[in-house]
Design a protein around this motif. Structure first.
Motif, PDB file in Angstrom:
ATOM      1  N   ASP A 105     -41.076 -10.505  -1.767  1.00 23.80           N
ATOM      2  CA  ASP A 105     -40.313 -10.354  -3.002  1.00 23.80           C
ATOM      3  C   ASP A 105     -40.811 -11.311  -4.086  1.00 23.80           C
ATOM      4  OD1 ASP A 105     -38.731  -8.462  -1.756  1.00 23.80           O
ATOM      5  OD2 ASP A 105     -37.093  -9.867  -1.323  1.00 23.80           O
ATOM      6  N   TYR A 107     -43.819 -12.801  -4.432  1.00 26.62           N
ATOM      7  CA  TYR A 107     -45.220 -12.801  -4.876  1.00 26.62           C
ATOM      8  C   TYR A 107     -45.881 -11.423  -4.937  1.00 26.62           C
ATOM      9  CZ  TYR A 107     -44.913 -17.858  -4.063  1.00 26.62           C
ATOM     10  OH  TYR A 107     -44.564 -19.181  -4.098  1.00 26.62           O
ATOM     11  N   ASP A 109     -45.811  -9.089  -7.099  1.00 24.07           N
ATOM     12  CA  ASP A 109     -46.385  -8.805  -8.416  1.00 24.07           C
ATOM     13  C   ASP A 109     -47.700  -9.560  -8.620  1.00 24.07           C
ATOM     14  OD1 ASP A 109     -44.390  -7.068  -9.054  1.00 24.07           O
ATOM     15  OD2 ASP A 109     -43.266  -8.478 -10.312  1.00 24.07           O
ATOM     16  N   LYS A 110     -47.777 -10.771  -8.106  1.00 25.48           N
ATOM     17  CA  LYS A 110     -49.007 -11.563  -8.218  1.00 25.48           C
ATOM     18  C   LYS A 110     -50.153 -10.896  -7.459  1.00 25.48           C
ATOM     19  CE  LYS A 110     -47.554 -15.581 -10.172  1.00 25.48           C
ATOM     20  NZ  LYS A 110     -48.222 -16.291 -11.303  1.00 25.48           N
ATOM     21  N   LYS A 112     -50.556  -7.575  -6.832  1.00 28.38           N
ATOM     22  CA  LYS A 112     -50.516  -6.123  -7.025  1.00 28.38           C
ATOM     23  C   LYS A 112     -51.894  -5.476  -7.075  1.00 28.38           C
ATOM     24  CE  LYS A 112     -50.102  -6.302 -12.109  1.00 28.38           C
ATOM     25  NZ  LYS A 112     -50.328  -7.752 -12.232  1.00 28.38           N
ATOM     26  N   ASP A 113     -52.953  -6.268  -7.314  1.00 29.99           N
ATOM     27  CA  ASP A 113     -54.292  -5.690  -7.422  1.00 29.99           C
ATOM     28  C   ASP A 113     -55.074  -5.713  -6.117  1.00 29.99           C
ATOM     29  OD1 ASP A 113     -53.947  -5.097 -10.131  1.00 29.99           O
ATOM     30  OD2 ASP A 113     -54.577  -7.115 -10.740  1.00 29.99           O
ATOM     31  N   ARG A 155     -44.093  -1.199  -0.769  1.00 31.79           N
ATOM     32  CA  ARG A 155     -44.877  -2.300  -1.357  1.00 31.79           C
ATOM     33  C   ARG A 155     -45.995  -2.795  -0.457  1.00 31.79           C
ATOM     34  NH1 ARG A 155     -40.361  -6.528  -2.489  1.00 31.79           N
ATOM     35  NH2 ARG A 155     -39.419  -5.455  -0.708  1.00 31.79           N
TER      36      ARG A 155
END
Length: 364
Positions: A105, A107, A109-110, A112-113, A155
């Protein structure tokens, strides 16, 4: 021969292990990542790189080393990432595996690549040591609740499941993998990759490699996933000795040979798990082999020799690669063993030695 103490890595023996790894990769379709927590002596990576798919790590520094010195595929795992680490970690990694839903939850977004995974705890393992059992009661290592795991599926693309520990029993591996399939099958079908961790002793003498290859292939075909193995000990078993010299011989009721090394500083797992080193055991002359620190229990174990030991004699402690060089320390300021390679043509060269300045530089 370098001055003792030193770790001596036999590159021909290392290549023999690597050839088994490469055969298993080809026969099963599984990928193999070197577990740096066990062995991170990067002077050997030029050889190992040709036989393995990359590295897996347990910290930012291991991750950085794997990315820089091994290359290829790089998996990033940590029991807990810190805010000041995560950006750097993501920059090195092809896949990042979070230990918990809260870390996911925090990290996701950090990361995502790159590919994101989660550690799954099956709540059983082959470990005979509570200290090392990832499925011990109240274990913090991974998620297991299916309802909670369901909330992460949009995710993540894979999971890591580490439940083997020096497991040389294929039938046990087979039964436990079947249990994982039965309990977590609905989740596995929705993933792209599954790491089965390390601890499978498949390079050991007599291990049924073909059966393992067939089982891994069946697992991948059933769930449509890429399987990964993370061999640490299996990569380097029986490749390395710790070479030591006898400094003194005393008798306190038994003959004790004191050597220029230390369990506490150079083979720490012997103390942690209360095991004996793999010492010579042939002959009628018995000695306890002891380290030179002031720790009373700094003892390598009992040994037997064909003749009485003399001061200056050298002793080779076998199977000294795993969890040794990565754990060596400066306890008592005892000289840290050099690292030497025995090349395949028989020549020996020192690739790293440690001095007083290294000791001083580790402190302030």
């Amino acid at each position: 021969m370098p001055q003792t103490p030193h770790y001596l890595i036999d590159m021909a023996k290392l290549r023999a292990n690597m050839e088994k790894v490469a055969w298993l990769r080809e026969a099963s379709g599984a990928k193999a990542l070197l577990a740096l927590k066990c062995f991170a002596t990067w002077s050997t990576f030029d050889l190992m790189r040709d036989y393995m798919d990359g590295t897996t790590s347990s910290s930012l520094y291991e991750l950085h080393l794997g990315h820089e010195k091994f290359g290829k595929e790089t998996h990033a795992y940590s029991v807990a990432w810190a805010d000041h680490e995560i950006d750097e970690a993501v920059s090195y990694a092809d896949k990042i595996i979070f230990n918990s839903l809260s870390q996911l939850d925090r990290y996701a977004d950090k990361a995502k690549d790159i590919a994101i995974g989660l550690r799954l705890n099956p709540r059983f393992s082959t470990s005979g040591f509570d200290l090392a059992d990832p499925a011990r009661p109240f274990s913090r290592l991974g998620e297991w609740d299916m309802a909670r795991l369901e909330t992460a599926l949009d995710r993540i693309s894979g999971v890591m499941i580490h439940y083997n520990c020096e497991n040389g029993d294929f039938d046990l591996f087979d039964r436990q993998l079947t249990r994982i399939e039965d309990e977590f099958g609905p989740l596995l079908h929705r993933l792209d990759w599954v790491s089965l961790g390390g601890g499978i002793h498949f390079t050991g003498e007599g291990y049924p490699l073909q059966r393992l290859a067939d089982r891994l292939k069946a697992f991948q075909d059933r769930f449509g996933v890429q399987a990964y193995l993370e061999p640490g000990e299996a990569s380097i078993t029986q490749t390395t000795t710790l070479e030591v010299s006898v400094l003194d011989i005393i008798n306190n009721g038994k003959d004790v040979a004191i050597v220029d090394s230390s369990t506490e500083a150079h083979m720490l797992d012997l103390l942690i798990y209360r095991e004996d080193a793999k010492l010579p055991q042939s002959g009628d002359h018995a000695y306890q082999i002891a380290g030179k620190t002031c720790l009373a229990g700094d003892i390598f174990g009992e040994a037997r020799f064909d003749r009485p030991l003399q001061i200056g004699d050298r002793i080779s402690i076998q199977d000294a690669a795993g969890y040794t060089m990565v754990k060596k320390n400066w306890f008592n300021g005892v000289a840290m063993p050099a690292i030497a390679l025995k090349e395949e043509d028989g020549t020996i060269r020192t690739v790293r030695s440690f001095s007083y300045d290294d000791y001083k530089g580790s402190l302030s």
